[in-house]
Design a protein around this motif. Structure first.
Motif: not given
Length: 665
Positions: A476-505
């Motif tokens: 399925s092609q959908n711009l809203i889903i594309d944005r959500a998936i891309a940001l879901h990954k990016m937000i998690r990746f920068i949160t875990i990698s930008a200078s903290t000592e632990g991570y929670l999910n």
């Protein structure tokens, strides 16, 4: 007195030196008072070894602390619930005791209560130190249950010690809602079905919610009634031990989400007014009531309460081999107004008359005790106020926690995704993720259970909403889903990698669990539809959920195997107009392009050295639901940059809404 401790670490605290000295002085004085007959807190916190039910070769002892009571009678199915036949004898200091001759006088799984008489009025109560409480399926009443199986649980990994140098990658979970079925999950199901998922994703810590018995399932376990009883909804004590044992076999540490910030106000099930007085455990009057939580508040200045709560910590570590605790509601504990409506915008707010110094002293004792029992154990504070010294050593004037939850991060992200993408502020983003109290360790996270509780939504559902019902198929092609998936990954990746000592999910959010969390209650017809995890979404190869799950596992394994948590990033480039953030950690270069539409064919990033780099991981990989626009074969060799020949750097293709990490080769 405290220099060069906390004041040397944070000079901005100098105006409050006197307050910090009082903090240490009170800790020392109260500790001296508590330890008159013993040498350490570990020897003090033994209430569970004396109170409650204890079987000897000659029979059973049962003891309670009930100073305001006039009489106590042990009742249960062993004496046909006779409220007069088994009276306890009053000893010194409000202690009551009875001895039942014969090891068979109380049998395994027999039900018990205690009839407590105060001011001529009697109530059936559940024993304070009972280690199992069960609910009658017909009457719905709770009672204590003797748990003394013929054979004690035999630990397979009794000597397990978690590596305290191993940064915590925490998988927050709730046993009951961890299954896909619309019902309450069990310890056994969690052990068999969920632990393997946690291990496969690479998380090294599981944080279990709602373990202590609570009468109302919908409270998410935060209205505790029986502090020494593992919730019977999920199974038996031995089944919980088996779960923890299995986690240890997998090399996973187990933390408990412990609730000592307040207690359920129920009288029939809980500890409130156990001896007939309102102040046995809690403050008198309005100070003993939490208006927002509809619960009772402990009096942390009372030695008997300190003894009860510290014994509670030791019990769970001894009996269930827990590797530490996440302390719930720390903000509520350490301020008289519980932090409600307070804006902690200056240091004076932390050292005012609003600060509950008795609660701070208790937390210092709690952290000291945990380390005495197990030096590699871990403690985490849920504090949204940012109290200075929360995660600094007690001897330096700190409170002694190992980590604090970075509670501002999820608030930031949920506000951010509502802002137009082109208006995102890269400086504010970088500041939020990289700023913390000096030398205090943080647990970063995008969303815990809090963010999706009824009335709110998971991060991805907030971004995509109803489109998730129709367009999460890979075809399925959908711009809203594309944005959500891309940001879901990016937000998690920068949160875990930008200078903290632990991570929670929180469980399920790694693959973009949709909708919200809502426990069965009258308002929703007691439905379990939103009180479960739909693992089949992540297991379905035709859905994007599988790809998000794959990315989370790759991200977690990368951060763990490369030992990236706790490494301070060196910012290489921040471009507000182009929405670029680049930074370096060890030999890895991270590049985030948050621009919603603009891709940069020849993005120059300074690396300040001669070197050759290759892409190791990126969010645009096909297996992660991306468009495979970033080459993993190309070698990027540094050169004198066109934008500034004095800088050595690389040039790389950076597609819109992607993140990548290069490794030096």
């Amino acid at each position: 007195m405290i220099e060069p401790g906390i004041l040397a670490i944070d000079p901005w605290l100098s105006p409050y030196k006197h307050d910090l000295e009082l903090r240490i002085k009170r800790y020392q004085e109260v500790k001296k008072t508590l330890l008159t007959d013993v040498s350490c807190l570990k020897d003090f916190a033994n209430g569970h070894h004396y109170f409650g039910f204890h079987c000897t070769s000659k029979g059973w002892y049962y003891r309670e602390w009930a100073p305001a009571a006039e009489a106590l009678f042990l009742i249960g199915d062993f004496n046909h619930w006779d409220r007069s036949s088994h009276e306890l004898v009053k000893k010194e200091n409000g202690v009551w005791e009875i001895f039942l001759p014969g090891k068979g006088s109380l049998k395994h799984e027999s039900r018990v209560k205690v009839f407590v008489v105060t001011n001529g009025q009697g109530r059936d109560r559940i024993p304070l130190y009972i280690n199992r409480a069960v609910q009658d399926p017909k009457t719905l009443d709770f009672s204590g249950q003797i748990w003394k199986p013929y054979r004690n649980y035999i630990w397979q990994n009794a000597a397990f010690q978690s590596d305290h140098t191993n940064a915590p990658l925490i998988y927050e979970a709730h046993i009951g809602m961890a299954q896909e079925k619309e019902a309450v999950g069990t310890y056994r199901e969690f052990e068999e079905n969920i632990l393997p998922r946690i291990k496969a994703l690479g998380y090294n810590t599981v944080q279990l919610m709602a373990l202590m018995e609570h009468p109302y399932y919908g409270s998410f376990g935060y209205h505790v009634s029986n502090y020494f009883a593992a919730s019977s909804r999920f199974g038996t004590p031995d089944e919980l031990k088996s779960l923890i044992d299995k986690a240890h076999t997998m090399g996973i540490r187990v933390l408990m989400d412990i609730v000592q910030s307040h207690a359920v106000k129920n009288i029939s099930e809980g500890i409130n007014e156990f001896d007939g007085s309102e102040d046995q455990f809690f403050h008198k009057g309005s100070r003993g009531d939490h208006s927002a939580w509809d619960s009772k508040l402990f009096n942390y200045g009372k030695p008997e309460v300190i003894h009860f709560l510290l014994s509670n910590l030791k019990y769970w570590m001894e009996e269930y081999h827990l590797d530490g605790f996440r302390f719930d509601g720390v903000t509520s504990m350490i301020y008289h107004d519980h932090g409600l409506g307070t804006d902690f915008d200056n240091y004076g707010k932390y050292f005012s008359l609003n600060t509950d110094i008795e609660a701070i002293t208790y937390l210092q004792f709690a952290n000291e005790l945990i380390k005495e029992i197990n030096p590699s154990a871990m403690s985490i504070a849920e504090d949204m106020s940012g109290m200075p010294g929360m995660c600094l050593p007690i001897e330096d004037g700190g409170i002694g926690f190992d980590y604090r939850l970075s509670m501002g991060m999820p608030d930031f992200w949920f506000k951010q995704i509502e802002v137009k993408d082109s208006d995102w502020n890269m400086n504010a983003l970088w500041h939020e993720l990289t700023t913390g109290r000096p030398q205090e360790k943080r647990i970063a996270y995008v969303e815990s259970h809090d963010q999706a509780l009824v009335g709110d939504k998971t991060l991805i559902f907030t971004m995509a909403d109803q489109e998730m019902y129709w367009h999460m198929g890979k075809n399925s092609q959908n711009l809203i889903i594309d944005r959500a998936i891309a940001l879901h990954k990016m937000i998690r990746f920068i949160t875990i990698s930008a200078s903290t000592e632990g991570y929670l999910n929180f469980m399920g959010n790694e693959f973009g669990h949709p909708e919200w969390v809502d426990f069965p209650r009258k308002e929703n017809g007691f439905s379990y539809q939103h009180s479960r995890r739909q693992w089949s979404l992540a297991d379905n190869p035709t859905l994007h959920y599988e790809e998000l799950n794959q990315f989370d596992g790759a991200m977690i394994h990368f951060m763990d195997e490369k030992a990236m948590l706790g490494v301070v990033p060196k910012q290489l480039w921040l471009d507000q107009e182009r929405k670029i953030i680049a930074y370096r950690k060890n030999d890895c270069i991270y590049i985030f392009n948050f621009h919603p539409t603009e891709s940069y064919p020849d993005l120059e990033i300074p690396v300040h050295e001669n070197g050759r780099f290759k892409v190791f991981l990126d969010t645009d990989e096909e297996q992660f639901g991306g468009y495979k626009r970033i080459s993993h074969d190309a070698v990027y060799e540094s050169y004198a940059l066109k934008m500034n020949p004095e800088f050595m750097g690389i040039s790389i293709y950076s597609p819109s809404r992607t993140a990548l990490v290069l490794e030096k080769i």
